[in-house]
Scaffold this motif. Sequence first.
Motif, PDB file in Angstrom:
ATOM      1  N   LEU A 137       0.834  -1.199   0.000  1.00 28.67           N
ATOM      2  CA  LEU A 137       0.000   0.000   0.000  1.00 28.67           C
ATOM      3  C   LEU A 137       0.874   1.256   0.000  1.00 28.67           C
ATOM      4  O   LEU A 137       0.547   2.262  -0.638  1.00 28.67           O
ATOM      5  CB  LEU A 137      -0.947   0.001   1.206  1.00 28.67           C
ATOM      6  N   GLU A 138       2.007   1.186   0.689  1.00 32.44           N
ATOM      7  CA  GLU A 138       2.926   2.332   0.713  1.00 32.44           C
ATOM      8  C   GLU A 138       3.470   2.614  -0.688  1.00 32.44           C
ATOM      9  O   GLU A 138       3.528   3.764  -1.131  1.00 32.44           O
ATOM     10  CB  GLU A 138       4.068   2.035   1.691  1.00 32.44           C
ATOM     11  N   THR A 139       3.866   1.542  -1.386  1.00 29.94           N
ATOM     12  CA  THR A 139       4.340   1.700  -2.770  1.00 29.94           C
ATOM     13  C   THR A 139       3.245   2.297  -3.635  1.00 29.94           C
ATOM     14  O   THR A 139       3.478   3.192  -4.450  1.00 29.94           O
ATOM     15  CB  THR A 139       4.762   0.335  -3.353  1.00 29.94           C
ATOM     16  N   LEU A 140       2.028   1.792  -3.439  1.00 27.60           N
ATOM     17  CA  LEU A 140       0.902   2.237  -4.251  1.00 27.60           C
ATOM     18  C   LEU A 140       0.613   3.719  -4.037  1.00 27.60           C
ATOM     19  O   LEU A 140       0.310   4.445  -4.994  1.00 27.60           O
ATOM     20  CB  LEU A 140      -0.327   1.391  -3.927  1.00 27.60           C
ATOM     21  N   GLU A 141       0.722   4.178  -2.798  1.00 25.23           N
ATOM     22  CA  GLU A 141       0.478   5.604  -2.515  1.00 25.23           C
ATOM     23  C   GLU A 141       1.383   6.476  -3.378  1.00 25.23           C
ATOM     24  O   GLU A 141       0.944   7.472  -3.957  1.00 25.23           O
ATOM     25  CB  GLU A 141       0.752   5.921  -1.032  1.00 25.23           C
ATOM     26  N   LYS A 142       2.662   6.088  -3.476  1.00 22.09           N
ATOM     27  CA  LYS A 142       3.610   6.901  -4.258  1.00 22.09           C
ATOM     28  C   LYS A 142       3.264   6.855  -5.743  1.00 22.09           C
ATOM     29  O   LYS A 142       3.342   7.859  -6.445  1.00 22.09           O
ATOM     30  CB  LYS A 142       5.040   6.388  -4.048  1.00 22.09           C
ATOM     31  N   LYS A 143       2.892   5.670  -6.219  1.00 23.42           N
ATOM     32  CA  LYS A 143       2.533   5.542  -7.638  1.00 23.42           C
ATOM     33  C   LYS A 143       1.328   6.417  -7.959  1.00 23.42           C
ATOM     34  O   LYS A 143       1.234   7.025  -9.027  1.00 23.42           O
ATOM     35  CB  LYS A 143       2.222   4.080  -7.982  1.00 23.42           C
ATOM     36  N   LEU A 144       0.396   6.461  -7.026  1.00 23.74           N
ATOM     37  CA  LEU A 144      -0.835   7.216  -7.276  1.00 23.74           C
ATOM     38  C   LEU A 144      -0.591   8.729  -7.292  1.00 23.74           C
ATOM     39  O   LEU A 144      -1.391   9.477  -7.834  1.00 23.74           O
ATOM     40  CB  LEU A 144      -1.921   6.816  -6.280  1.00 23.74           C
ATOM     41  N   ASP A 145       0.527   9.167  -6.717  1.00 20.67           N
ATOM     42  CA  ASP A 145       0.886  10.593  -6.862  1.00 20.67           C
ATOM     43  C   ASP A 145       1.134  10.907  -8.336  1.00 20.67           C
ATOM     44  O   ASP A 145       0.761  11.978  -8.832  1.00 20.67           O
ATOM     45  CB  ASP A 145       2.133  10.924  -6.031  1.00 20.67           C
ATOM     46  N   GLY A 180      -9.094   0.924   4.039  1.00 18.96           N
ATOM     47  CA  GLY A 180      -9.500   2.243   4.518  1.00 18.96           C
ATOM     48  C   GLY A 180     -10.984   2.294   4.771  1.00 18.96           C
ATOM     49  O   GLY A 180     -11.586   1.276   5.112  1.00 18.96           O
ATOM     50  N   SER A 181     -11.553   3.466   4.583  1.00 19.53           N
ATOM     51  CA  SER A 181     -13.002   3.615   4.740  1.00 19.53           C
ATOM     52  C   SER A 181     -13.550   4.197   3.443  1.00 19.53           C
ATOM     53  O   SER A 181     -12.789   4.556   2.553  1.00 19.53           O
ATOM     54  CB  SER A 181     -13.312   4.553   5.903  1.00 19.53           C
ATOM     55  N   GLU A 182     -14.863   4.323   3.362  1.00 17.37           N
ATOM     56  CA  GLU A 182     -15.464   4.868   2.144  1.00 17.37           C
ATOM     57  C   GLU A 182     -15.030   6.297   1.891  1.00 17.37           C
ATOM     58  O   GLU A 182     -14.953   6.739   0.749  1.00 17.37           O
ATOM     59  CB  GLU A 182     -16.983   4.797   2.246  1.00 17.37           C
ATOM     60  N   ASN A 188      -8.991   7.060  -2.621  1.00 11.39           N
ATOM     61  CA  ASN A 188      -9.938   8.143  -2.357  1.00 11.39           C
ATOM     62  C   ASN A 188      -9.397   9.008  -1.227  1.00 11.39           C
ATOM     63  O   ASN A 188      -9.870   8.935  -0.105  1.00 11.39           O
ATOM     64  CB  ASN A 188     -11.300   7.524  -1.997  1.00 11.39           C
ATOM     65  N   ARG A 189      -8.372   9.822  -1.549  1.00 11.81           N
ATOM     66  CA  ARG A 189      -7.759  10.689  -0.538  1.00 11.81           C
ATOM     67  C   ARG A 189      -7.998  12.140  -0.945  1.00 11.81           C
ATOM     68  O   ARG A 189      -7.915  12.476  -2.129  1.00 11.81           O
ATOM     69  CB  ARG A 189      -6.246  10.463  -0.450  1.00 11.81           C
ATOM     70  N   ALA A 190      -8.194  12.979   0.066  1.00 12.92           N
ATOM     71  CA  ALA A 190      -8.374  14.410  -0.192  1.00 12.92           C
ATOM     72  C   ALA A 190      -7.156  14.988  -0.901  1.00 12.92           C
ATOM     73  O   ALA A 190      -7.270  15.930  -1.690  1.00 12.92           O
ATOM     74  CB  ALA A 190      -8.627  15.138   1.119  1.00 12.92           C
ATOM     75  N   SER A 191      -5.981  14.387  -0.648  1.00 14.90           N
ATOM     76  CA  SER A 191      -4.745  14.907  -1.245  1.00 14.90           C
ATOM     77  C   SER A 191      -4.627  14.568  -2.723  1.00 14.90           C
ATOM     78  O   SER A 191      -3.779  15.112  -3.427  1.00 14.90           O
ATOM     79  CB  SER A 191      -3.538  14.339  -0.500  1.00 14.90           C
ATOM     80  N   ARG A 192      -5.474  13.650  -3.212  1.00 14.36           N
ATOM     81  CA  ARG A 192      -5.421  13.275  -4.634  1.00 14.36           C
ATOM     82  C   ARG A 192      -6.837  13.342  -5.188  1.00 14.36           C
ATOM     83  O   ARG A 192      -7.448  12.292  -5.479  1.00 14.36           O
ATOM     84  CB  ARG A 192      -4.819  11.876  -4.795  1.00 14.36           C
ATOM     85  N   PRO A 193      -7.355  14.546  -5.355  1.00 12.05           N
ATOM     86  CA  PRO A 193      -8.763  14.677  -5.762  1.00 12.05           C
ATOM     87  C   PRO A 193      -9.063  14.108  -7.145  1.00 12.05           C
ATOM     88  O   PRO A 193     -10.169  13.621  -7.391  1.00 12.05           O
ATOM     89  CB  PRO A 193      -9.008  16.192  -5.731  1.00 12.05           C
ATOM     90  N   ASN A 194      -8.074  14.162  -8.061  1.00 14.01           N
ATOM     91  CA  ASN A 194      -8.346  13.652  -9.408  1.00 14.01           C
ATOM     92  C   ASN A 194      -8.384  12.124  -9.451  1.00 14.01           C
ATOM     93  O   ASN A 194      -9.214  11.538 -10.155  1.00 14.01           O
ATOM     94  CB  ASN A 194      -7.306  14.193 -10.394  1.00 14.01           C
ATOM     95  N   VAL A 195      -7.503  11.492  -8.685  1.00 11.34           N
ATOM     96  CA  VAL A 195      -7.555  10.034  -8.580  1.00 11.34           C
ATOM     97  C   VAL A 195      -8.907   9.630  -7.982  1.00 11.34           C
ATOM     98  O   VAL A 195      -9.577   8.711  -8.470  1.00 11.34           O
ATOM     99  CB  VAL A 195      -6.395   9.485  -7.716  1.00 11.34           C
ATOM    100  N   ALA A 196      -9.325  10.359  -6.940  1.00 11.42           N
ATOM    101  CA  ALA A 196     -10.598  10.042  -6.281  1.00 11.42           C
ATOM    102  C   ALA A 196     -11.757  10.188  -7.254  1.00 11.42           C
ATOM    103  O   ALA A 196     -12.655   9.338  -7.311  1.00 11.42           O
ATOM    104  CB  ALA A 196     -10.801  10.956  -5.077  1.00 11.42           C
ATOM    105  N   ARG A 197     -11.741  11.268  -8.037  1.00 14.76           N
ATOM    106  CA  ARG A 197     -12.790  11.493  -9.038  1.00 14.76           C
ATOM    107  C   ARG A 197     -12.848  10.354 -10.042  1.00 14.76           C
ATOM    108  O   ARG A 197     -13.900   9.781 -10.325  1.00 14.76           O
ATOM    109  CB  ARG A 197     -12.510  12.845  -9.718  1.00 14.76           C
ATOM    110  N   TRP A 198     -11.669   9.976 -10.558  1.00 20.93           N
ATOM    111  CA  TRP A 198     -11.559   8.907 -11.553  1.00 20.93           C
ATOM    112  C   TRP A 198     -12.004   7.573 -10.974  1.00 20.93           C
ATOM    113  O   TRP A 198     -12.773   6.822 -11.585  1.00 20.93           O
ATOM    114  CB  TRP A 198     -10.113   8.873 -12.041  1.00 20.93           C
ATOM    115  N   TYR A 199     -11.571   7.307  -9.730  1.00 19.64           N
ATOM    116  CA  TYR A 199     -11.912   6.049  -9.071  1.00 19.64           C
ATOM    117  C   TYR A 199     -13.419   5.945  -8.861  1.00 19.64           C
ATOM    118  O   TYR A 199     -14.032   4.908  -9.147  1.00 19.64           O
ATOM    119  CB  TYR A 199     -11.164   5.948  -7.738  1.00 19.64           C
TER     120      TYR A 199
END
Lengths: 221, 219
Positions: A137-145, A180-182, A188-199
Amino acid sequence: MAILKLHGGKQATCTRRVATVLHELQVPFELIEVDVANGAHKSPEYLKIQPFGQIPYIDDDGFLLYETRAICRYIAAKYPKYGLIPTEPKANALFEQAASVELTNFDPSASKAGLQLWIRKMGYPFPTDDKIIADNLETLEKKLDAYEAILSKQRYLAGETITLADIFHLPYGVFVTYAGSESDSVMNRASRPNVARWYKELISRPSWLAYLDGVTTTTAY
Amino acid sequence: MVLKLYGMPVSTCTRRVATVLVEYKVPFEFVSIDVAKGEHKSAAYLQNQPFGQVPYIDDDGFILFESRAICRYIVDKYPAPAGTTPLVPSDIKGKALFEQAASIEYSDFEPYAYPAVREKVFKAMRNLPTDQAVYDSSIETLDAKLAGYEAILGKQKYLAGNEITLADLFHLPYATLLAKAGSDLMTTKGPNVTRWYNELCERPSWNAVKDGAKSFSSY
């Protein structure tokens, strides 16, 4: 012509990826469950069809094919009107770039963490490892940036229209959120709004919602 | 404007692209990225490749990254050299079998060959401690996966059928580093894998770039 047969598991991760794309393309199919619990996928007869002993595979009127992304690409090519694989050369190249990003920058960590989180959620009797989940999950967080950078400039990974490259992120893109949670998860993180939108768009698609309880034979749409 | 390939000379993914450029006799200029100094993580570089990885190409202003995507683009754009079959089939079933083979490379080979090579070759090059357990389990799984390859290659010459495709060539950069990592699986697993692997190693395009990607202005 015989109905397309999808040999796999009702709840199996990769079977669900294929079913989602079949649904996107409105292709009728019959799910034939492989008795994985009893090792049917490792029998000599099965290995003749799928030499790596994995599910799923399809039988499209006698044409046998395995590897979910290959299956999805084959069906999308048969039904080009849905545009899930762009054909114009540069658009196609950008699709291939996005499809490769999913393979190399998302799947390795998402599938390792996602599979274990899915096993826990389903209550299956297989061992899981907190460290494997956390590290991946840590690796994934960086990729999602990097995904955030891409998706801040365009709606989907290959451009302005959805392609197979986006859809390939299912189901592991959903399973990794089980940590995580919904309102706050890796997708779905506030810090990555576009990823959240796409997801959120991806998981709202009827093709994903159709098989939330598992894949079922679908003869009509 | 001549195509520019940005990468590191000995990088696996850079050489994967260079191989296909040479296969298709496409002139290109190789531009070396100073990976040791972190050039691939600079803000300027990240504009072109947001994951901070090598390689990428600039084809007269069209930027593309991900080595396998670049290879597919080259095969799509340029005609196969005279007397050769295209490295990606165009008929629907031939293409599907190619996609199956390309997916095998990425799902059944790379996830195990890469960690083995990383532990014993890349980390050694950078004087970093290696994890023998990771190497051992990767090789153990790769050994099992190559049984699938042995079965396929007993029925046909290459992974997608009887003609070579990108799916076969994609294996070269990591497959050829396995011996350096300490594993002779590619030539001991079985006669079919050995035959296929040795043929791949003899490809002139691979031999032209295996010791380092470089510019090719003519062929």
